[in-house]
Design a protein around this motif. Sequence first.
Motif, short mmCIF file in Angstrom:
data_model
loop_
_atom_site.label_atom_id
_atom_site.label_comp_id
_atom_site.label_asym_id
_atom_site.label_seq_id
_atom_site.Cartn_x
_atom_site.Cartn_y
_atom_site.Cartn_z
N ALA A 321 41.25 61.06 12.34
CA ALA A 321 40.98 60.15 13.46
C ALA A 321 40.84 60.88 14.79
CB ALA A 321 42.10 59.11 13.56
N ASN A 322 40.90 62.21 14.77
CA ASN A 322 40.87 62.99 16.00
C ASN A 322 39.49 63.60 16.23
OD1 ASN A 322 43.95 63.15 16.71
ND2 ASN A 322 43.80 63.63 14.52
N LEU A 323 39.08 63.64 17.49
CA LEU A 323 37.80 64.23 17.87
C LEU A 323 37.99 65.08 19.12
CD1 LEU A 323 34.68 64.51 17.79
CD2 LEU A 323 34.57 62.42 19.18
N LEU A 324 37.59 66.35 19.04
CA LEU A 324 37.60 67.26 20.18
C LEU A 324 36.17 67.59 20.56
CD1 LEU A 324 40.40 69.79 19.11
CD2 LEU A 324 40.55 68.10 20.95
N THR A 325 35.88 67.60 21.86
CA THR A 325 34.56 67.98 22.35
C THR A 325 34.69 69.04 23.44
OG1 THR A 325 34.54 66.21 24.02
CG2 THR A 325 33.56 65.71 21.87
N ALA A 326 33.75 69.96 23.45
CA ALA A 326 33.67 70.99 24.49
C ALA A 326 32.21 71.08 24.90
CB ALA A 326 34.18 72.33 23.98
N MET A 358 41.33 59.93 19.94
CA MET A 358 42.04 59.59 18.72
C MET A 358 41.97 58.08 18.54
SD MET A 358 44.98 58.25 17.23
CE MET A 358 46.27 58.27 18.46
N ALA A 359 41.36 57.66 17.44
CA ALA A 359 41.21 56.23 17.16
C ALA A 359 42.06 55.87 15.95
CB ALA A 359 39.74 55.89 16.90
N GLY A 360 43.28 55.39 16.20
CA GLY A 360 44.17 54.99 15.13
C GLY A 360 44.19 53.49 14.93
N GLU A 361 44.86 53.04 13.91
CA GLU A 361 44.92 51.61 13.64
C GLU A 361 45.73 50.88 14.70
OE1 GLU A 361 46.33 50.82 9.76
OE2 GLU A 361 44.67 51.82 8.74
N VAL A 362 46.72 51.56 15.28
CA VAL A 362 47.56 50.94 16.31
C VAL A 362 47.37 51.61 17.66
CG1 VAL A 362 49.92 50.41 17.02
CG2 VAL A 362 49.28 50.27 14.59
N HIS A 363 47.42 52.93 17.69
CA HIS A 363 47.32 53.66 18.95
C HIS A 363 45.96 54.36 19.04
CE1 HIS A 363 51.64 53.10 19.54
NE2 HIS A 363 51.79 53.44 18.27
N SER A 364 45.35 54.31 20.24
CA SER A 364 44.10 55.01 20.50
C SER A 364 44.19 55.71 21.84
CB SER A 364 42.92 54.03 20.50
OG SER A 364 42.78 53.40 19.24
N VAL A 365 43.59 56.90 21.93
CA VAL A 365 43.63 57.69 23.16
C VAL A 365 42.25 58.28 23.41
CG1 VAL A 365 44.61 59.72 24.30
CG2 VAL A 365 46.07 58.27 22.88
N GLN A 366 41.84 58.32 24.66
CA GLN A 366 40.64 59.05 25.07
C GLN A 366 40.96 59.78 26.37
OE1 GLN A 366 37.56 59.38 23.43
NE2 GLN A 366 37.41 61.01 24.96
N ALA A 367 40.87 61.12 26.34
CA ALA A 367 41.16 61.95 27.51
C ALA A 367 40.00 62.90 27.76
CB ALA A 367 42.44 62.74 27.31
N ASN A 368 39.59 63.04 29.02
CA ASN A 368 38.50 63.93 29.39
C ASN A 368 38.83 64.64 30.70
OD1 ASN A 368 37.06 61.45 27.89
ND2 ASN A 368 35.85 63.30 27.56
N ILE A 369 38.49 65.92 30.78
CA ILE A 369 38.57 66.66 32.04
C ILE A 369 37.27 67.43 32.21
CG2 ILE A 369 41.08 66.88 32.09
CD1 ILE A 369 40.75 69.71 30.99
N ARG A 370 36.90 67.64 33.47
CA ARG A 370 35.64 68.32 33.74
C ARG A 370 35.71 69.00 35.10
NH1 ARG A 370 29.55 66.81 32.47
NH2 ARG A 370 28.47 67.73 34.26
N GLN A 371 35.08 70.19 35.18
CA GLN A 371 34.90 70.85 36.46
C GLN A 371 33.42 71.14 36.65
OE1 GLN A 371 35.73 75.20 37.70
NE2 GLN A 371 37.47 74.07 38.61
N ASP A 372 32.88 70.64 37.78
CA ASP A 372 31.51 70.92 38.18
C ASP A 372 31.54 71.93 39.32
OD1 ASP A 372 29.36 68.74 36.99
OD2 ASP A 372 31.41 67.94 37.08
N GLN A 373 30.92 73.07 39.10
CA GLN A 373 30.82 74.09 40.15
C GLN A 373 29.52 73.84 40.90
OE1 GLN A 373 33.36 76.34 40.52
NE2 GLN A 373 32.46 77.07 42.43
N ASP A 374 29.64 73.22 42.08
CA ASP A 374 28.47 72.85 42.87
C ASP A 374 28.06 74.03 43.76
OD1 ASP A 374 27.08 71.63 45.37
OD2 ASP A 374 27.10 69.97 43.93
N SER A 375 26.76 74.29 43.82
CA SER A 375 26.28 75.43 44.60
C SER A 375 26.52 75.27 46.09
CB SER A 375 24.78 75.64 44.34
OG SER A 375 24.03 74.48 44.69
N GLU A 376 26.74 74.05 46.56
CA GLU A 376 27.01 73.82 47.98
C GLU A 376 28.47 73.54 48.27
OE1 GLU A 376 23.67 71.68 50.27
OE2 GLU A 376 23.80 70.64 48.34
#
Length: 616
Positions: A321-326, A358-376
């Motif tokens: 039920a777990n998924l990791l993305t990069a 994580m999509a479980g029958e009772v508990h579900s979680v979705q967490a995301n972090i991101r860094q954008d390096q802006d040229s300005e």
Amino acid sequence: MKLCVSWVRLAVLAAAWPLCLLVQAQEAAPRVLKEVVVTATRVVQPLTDVLADVSIVDREAIERSGAAALPDVLRGLPGVEMVRNGGAGAATSVYLRGAESRFTAVYVNGVRMDSQATGGVSWEAIPLAQIERVEVLRGPAAAVYGSDALGGVIQIFTRQGDGGFSPSVSMGMGSYGTSKLDLSLSGGDAQWDYALGLGTESSKGFNARVLASQNPDDDGYKNDSASLRLGAALIAGHRLEASFLGNDQNSQYDSTGVVDNRNLRRLQATGLNWAGQWSEAYRTTVSVNESLERYETIPSPYATTTHLRGYLLQNEWRKGANLLTATLERREDQLNNASTTPRDTSRFQNALALGYGMAGEVHSVQANIRQDQDSEFGPQNTGSLAYGYAITPQWRVTVAGSTAFRAPTLYQRFSVYGTADVLPETSRNQELALRYRHGVTEFGATVYLNEVTNLITYTSRTGNCINNKPPVALASRGCYLNTAQARYRGVTLSAKSVVADVHWHASLDLQDPRDGVTGDLLARRATHHAVVGGHTRWGAWSFGADAQLSSSRYDKVPNATVLPAYALLNLSATRPLSPQWSGLLRVDNVTDATYQLADTYATAGRTLYVGLKWAP
């Protein structure tokens, strides 16, 4: 008074209807196929696993609506408002949960669309004829998509080939000299698929501004559009896809004098994607894409062109039920505008994003972090966290929080109205949701609070403007500055079900979008708006109806000019005429209500549209 009574009755109905639907649902819950969405996390997910607030519109619903343009379809969804300066070809804004139109990130087949001149996409230039499906994500999503998604994300998908050779022709005529012609070809097998669409539509329109100082002519438009989507799966588990969407629009607008003023808009989105399924657990996606938005006015000598280029490398790893993305992503923005110094301006953002679900029958979680390096502006960090708890298999409660940002447009930075010290707009959002799903019955209630700081506004106080260009005469000019804040808070109720063979849907939005400094309500946004509709079959006929209601709004900040409340009723009917032909009849604004979406701009009265479709 009658309008107020109608508004109260239907608002109460929209709020109470979910209880009636749930009672009906307990009696019988037909089995339905699981719908999937991409927009919530950029990964294909069953809709039942998604913790975000998402709506889907498919091609069947688009055709049944008989709508003139995409914003007319979107305004029938929960949490969505539309404002237009006249008819279907006029400048249009779409607000998600009351947020500015530029705070909605828009994608076409994964290709980012935006104007670095005005901020946000040119909604009026997106051809409805080429659209197969739309996914609407309400709420900030910068931790997944980067800059711009302070209010939400709207992803548009063009038609995709599936199965054997399938041609179709649609044509129609309607009020205000409206005419449409759409052609499509699609097909495919296990290795190849294709879809081609061509469309043209035009309308003589109506006089959008009945003012003595404006042109007295009708303000019509013409769209010529095309879409192409090619897919190849020559190796098992690997797919290559190319897509293109283009539209040229020529629309009239009113200005002082009697000259035939016209807007010329060109929109293009081109993408190349490869997806490889290396194993049951591991998948990689690579994308290269480019979009163009060009806007020109004639005979007034003004033109601006935005080019966006995007590069994406996304890796997915699944374990139960777990998924990791990069994800590694690069975005390049370029603006060519006579008002910018230098004339060609550009910027880039390099990003790293990580996600866990994580999509479980009772508990579900979705967490995301991101860094954008802006040229300005250097590093811009964003994050989101959502948790869902299934009270029962049908009921789930969700709590979520997120941060987001939008970099200033290149026009806000480098035009004669730009300033060197303008900063990105930022937001913090919290929301709590309760959802019910059982068979074909759904109910949702979402409470949200989205606070935006460093809000960029135009100020005419030239003494506050620090210009970063060669000296110009600023006596009559202002500039863009981070002078404001905004607070978007509200409650969205929505429900849909099938009762007595009638497919019903309803939504009610109670919102309070305000200027965080002055306390004024934000321009052209209602504190209450609702939609109630349904469709059913009777013999060979299919009938549909929807009512759209909006409370009064203010045209500008500070609040002075009031735009009165309104209620619209639209009816439609379709019928097979033969095994290959079908007919559509659509009547919008049945009661011929007079209303305004923007001060001094007219809207369409009662309109009739008759269409034919050939699909062997």
